[in-house]
Design an enzyme around this catalytic site. Structure first.
Site, PDB file in Angstrom:
ATOM      1  N   ARG A  86      43.321  -2.474 -17.231  1.00 22.78           N
ATOM      2  CA  ARG A  86      42.664  -3.883 -17.343  1.00 22.78           C
ATOM      3  C   ARG A  86      43.903  -4.793 -17.591  1.00 22.78           C
ATOM      4  O   ARG A  86      44.832  -4.560 -18.225  1.00 22.78           O
ATOM      5  CB  ARG A  86      41.833  -3.981 -18.258  1.00 22.78           C
ATOM      6  CG  ARG A  86      40.341  -3.030 -18.179  1.00 22.78           C
ATOM      7  CD  ARG A  86      39.347  -3.109 -19.350  1.00 22.78           C
ATOM      8  NE  ARG A  86      38.014  -2.558 -18.854  1.00 22.78           N
ATOM      9  CZ  ARG A  86      37.780  -1.253 -18.896  1.00 22.78           C
ATOM     10  NH1 ARG A  86      38.818  -0.561 -19.542  1.00 22.78           N
ATOM     11  NH2 ARG A  86      36.843  -0.569 -18.839  1.00 22.78           N
ATOM     12  N   HIS A 111      42.134  -1.979 -12.542  1.00 21.15           N
ATOM     13  CA  HIS A 111      42.708  -1.217 -11.283  1.00 21.15           C
ATOM     14  C   HIS A 111      43.056  -1.689 -10.055  1.00 21.15           C
ATOM     15  O   HIS A 111      42.762  -1.314  -8.910  1.00 21.15           O
ATOM     16  CB  HIS A 111      41.640  -0.141 -11.302  1.00 21.15           C
ATOM     17  CG  HIS A 111      41.161   0.973 -12.311  1.00 21.15           C
ATOM     18  ND1 HIS A 111      42.371   1.032 -13.382  1.00 21.15           N
ATOM     19  CD2 HIS A 111      40.120   1.746 -12.577  1.00 21.15           C
ATOM     20  CE1 HIS A 111      41.799   1.929 -14.161  1.00 21.15           C
ATOM     21  NE2 HIS A 111      40.600   2.174 -13.878  1.00 21.15           N
ATOM     22  N   HIS A 182      43.071   8.835 -10.705  1.00 23.28           N
ATOM     23  CA  HIS A 182      41.748   8.496 -11.582  1.00 23.28           C
ATOM     24  C   HIS A 182      40.821   9.784 -11.210  1.00 23.28           C
ATOM     25  O   HIS A 182      39.511   9.358 -10.948  1.00 23.28           O
ATOM     26  CB  HIS A 182      40.968   7.277 -11.036  1.00 23.28           C
ATOM     27  CG  HIS A 182      40.214   6.605 -12.172  1.00 23.28           C
ATOM     28  ND1 HIS A 182      38.968   7.315 -12.088  1.00 23.28           N
ATOM     29  CD2 HIS A 182      40.432   5.567 -12.820  1.00 23.28           C
ATOM     30  CE1 HIS A 182      38.491   6.519 -13.336  1.00 23.28           C
ATOM     31  NE2 HIS A 182      39.136   5.573 -13.647  1.00 23.28           N
ATOM     32  N   THR A 183      41.246  10.952 -11.140  1.00 20.40           N
ATOM     33  CA  THR A 183      40.314  12.191 -11.005  1.00 20.40           C
ATOM     34  C   THR A 183      39.527  12.182 -12.145  1.00 20.40           C
ATOM     35  O   THR A 183      40.143  12.309 -13.471  1.00 20.40           O
ATOM     36  CB  THR A 183      41.232  13.266 -10.719  1.00 20.40           C
ATOM     37  OG1 THR A 183      41.798  13.136  -9.422  1.00 20.40           O
ATOM     38  CG2 THR A 183      40.350  14.575 -10.662  1.00 20.40           C
ATOM     39  N   TYR A 184      38.297  12.399 -11.814  1.00 18.31           N
ATOM     40  CA  TYR A 184      37.262  12.789 -13.034  1.00 18.31           C
ATOM     41  C   TYR A 184      37.261  14.265 -13.226  1.00 18.31           C
ATOM     42  O   TYR A 184      37.100  15.050 -11.940  1.00 18.31           O
ATOM     43  CB  TYR A 184      36.011  12.486 -12.728  1.00 18.31           C
ATOM     44  CG  TYR A 184      35.643  10.872 -12.976  1.00 18.31           C
ATOM     45  CD1 TYR A 184      35.103  10.564 -14.258  1.00 18.31           C
ATOM     46  CD2 TYR A 184      35.891   9.947 -11.998  1.00 18.31           C
ATOM     47  CE1 TYR A 184      34.943   9.039 -14.650  1.00 18.31           C
ATOM     48  CE2 TYR A 184      35.813   8.747 -12.056  1.00 18.31           C
ATOM     49  CZ  TYR A 184      35.133   8.202 -13.433  1.00 18.31           C
ATOM     50  OH  TYR A 184      34.857   7.014 -13.709  1.00 18.31           O
ATOM     51  N   ASP A 254      37.435   5.243 -24.114  1.00 18.34           N
ATOM     52  CA  ASP A 254      38.161   4.501 -23.240  1.00 18.34           C
ATOM     53  C   ASP A 254      39.260   3.877 -23.355  1.00 18.34           C
ATOM     54  O   ASP A 254      39.485   2.702 -23.394  1.00 18.34           O
ATOM     55  CB  ASP A 254      37.083   3.564 -22.399  1.00 18.34           C
ATOM     56  CG  ASP A 254      37.453   3.162 -21.188  1.00 18.34           C
ATOM     57  OD1 ASP A 254      38.489   3.284 -20.650  1.00 18.34           O
ATOM     58  OD2 ASP A 254      36.557   2.294 -20.452  1.00 18.34           O
ATOM     59  N   GLU A 317      44.184   9.512 -17.583  1.00 20.93           N
ATOM     60  CA  GLU A 317      45.180   8.534 -16.642  1.00 20.93           C
ATOM     61  C   GLU A 317      46.236   8.136 -17.172  1.00 20.93           C
ATOM     62  O   GLU A 317      46.457   7.541 -18.430  1.00 20.93           O
ATOM     63  CB  GLU A 317      44.135   7.167 -16.459  1.00 20.93           C
ATOM     64  CG  GLU A 317      42.898   7.463 -15.939  1.00 20.93           C
ATOM     65  CD  GLU A 317      41.791   6.318 -16.089  1.00 20.93           C
ATOM     66  OE1 GLU A 317      42.221   5.132 -15.805  1.00 20.93           O
ATOM     67  OE2 GLU A 317      41.008   6.349 -16.828  1.00 20.93           O
TER      68      GLU A 317
END
Length: 354
Positions: A86, A111, A182-184, A254, A317
């Site tokens: 952000r 992003h 940004h892989t989950y 986060d 990340e």
């Protein structure tokens, strides 16, 4: 647990903004398979063996390119840019020049904005062996960022089950750059419950507290005695429901953790008791942003047909700190004309041993 298979290549043959998309696959001698698409230069799936010997897809995502286009969560597996994280109020200054970005996350830019790198069809160089190279040229002023930026991401799969991600970028005018992936991940297997039972370790003594808009306050706070202490392995569920204002405002984790490890040493790791699959993260970046999928809503259904509810996956990340352009005591994200941006991250898979 369903039978994990790679998505079909024909389902990724599409045209977006007059550019063709594809499914591309890397395989190694150990049986690991990684699938990518040039839409967002993103990871679609990573299949590794579990301790039971079952091939297991540990990445959230979709089996058809149209599902990526229609998904509520746009960042699955994508290369994020120009700026990961952000930026407060969608503004920043360079050399007394102010720049205004799209606000796509409340009052913030997130992003790279509404049409960030995750929405672009990247060009691709022919890959040799176990490497894939994607590149994208972002024009001056795109999403409000100054300078023409030529970005490149190279994925390399090694025979010891390591996925190496190398980022490169050059600009023709002073700008800011902060790229990540940004892989989950769900090490239980995609669609197989949540990640609250994952054991996580972060070699970080400090983390960055955030305000009500999830912007870092500027402090680096010790993890000692807090829910943010992951220096020893612990399950995510252990502290995520603590009566902690930081966890309440973010609905979970986060937050960025301060990385002081070199790329030779894992900065973070996680494993699943049910599959035994372990992920280690190595990086050159000063921060690792731990995101536990708090804002996944269940609106999207993945490759298994299961809805992605909150905590369906977690992200590591690797990046510079959020809002760095406005917090000059943070490590710099400025890239000068003629200089090269270089960053590297490794995701290494193995089986956890007690």
């Amino acid at each position: 647990m369903y039978n994990y298979k790679l998505p079909k290549e024909k389902y990724f043959e599409h045209q977006i903004h007059e550019k063709n998309t594809h499914l591309l696959i890397l395989r190694n001698s150990s049986g690991m398979e990684v699938a990518f698409t040039d839409y967002g230069a993103r990871i679609v799936s990573i299949i590794v063996p579990s301790m039971q010997g079952h091939p297991t897809d540990v990445v959230l995502g979709f089996s058809h390119i149209n599902h990526y286009l229609e998904a509520q969560e746009q960042y699955h597996g994508a290369c994020i840019g120009r700026y990961a994280g952000r930026i407060a109020e969608g503004t920043f200054s360079l050399d007394s020049n102010s720049y205004t970005l799209a606000k796509n996350n409340g009052p913030n830019s997130l992003h790279g904005g509404k049409e960030g790198f995750h929405t672009k069809v990247w060009d691709r160089r022919v890959h040799i062996g176990n490497s894939l190279e994607f590149y994208y040229s972002s024009p001056d002023g795109e999403e409000g960022f100054p300078g023409k930026l030529n970005a490149c991401v190279i994925y390399t799969l090694t025979d010891d089950n390591k996925l190496i991600i190398q980022y490169r970028a050059r600009t023709d005018k002073k700008t800011i750059v902060n790229l990540t992936n940004h892989t989950y991940f769900n090490l239980n297997g995609e669609g197989n419950g949540d990640i609250l039972n994952h054991y996580v370790q972060l070699h970080a003594d400090d983390y960055l507290p955030v305000n009500e808009h999830l912007i870092p306050t500027g402090e680096q706070q010790s993890v000692e005695g807090t829910a943010f202490d992951f220096r020893n392995y612990k399950p995510i569920y252990k502290d995520i429901t603590q009566d902690d204002e930081q966890l309440k405002v973010a609905r979970g984790y986060d937050h960025s953790f301060v990385n002081k490890e070199s790329i030779a040493t894992p900065a973070a790791a996680a494993y699943s008791l049910s599959t035994g699959i372990k992920l280690e993260v190595f990086t050159t970046e000063p921060g690792i942003h731990l995101y536990t999928g708090n804002f996944l809503s269940g609106a999207d259904s993945g490759k298994s047909g299961k809805s992605y509810l909150p905590y369906a996956g977690l992200c590591f990340e690797t990046q510079h700190f959020p809002d760095s352009p406005n917090q000059l005591h943070f490590p710099s994200v400025v890239l000068e004309a003629g200089e090269e941006y270089i960053s590297e991250t490794h995701f290494k898979f193995s089986l956890h041993k007690d």
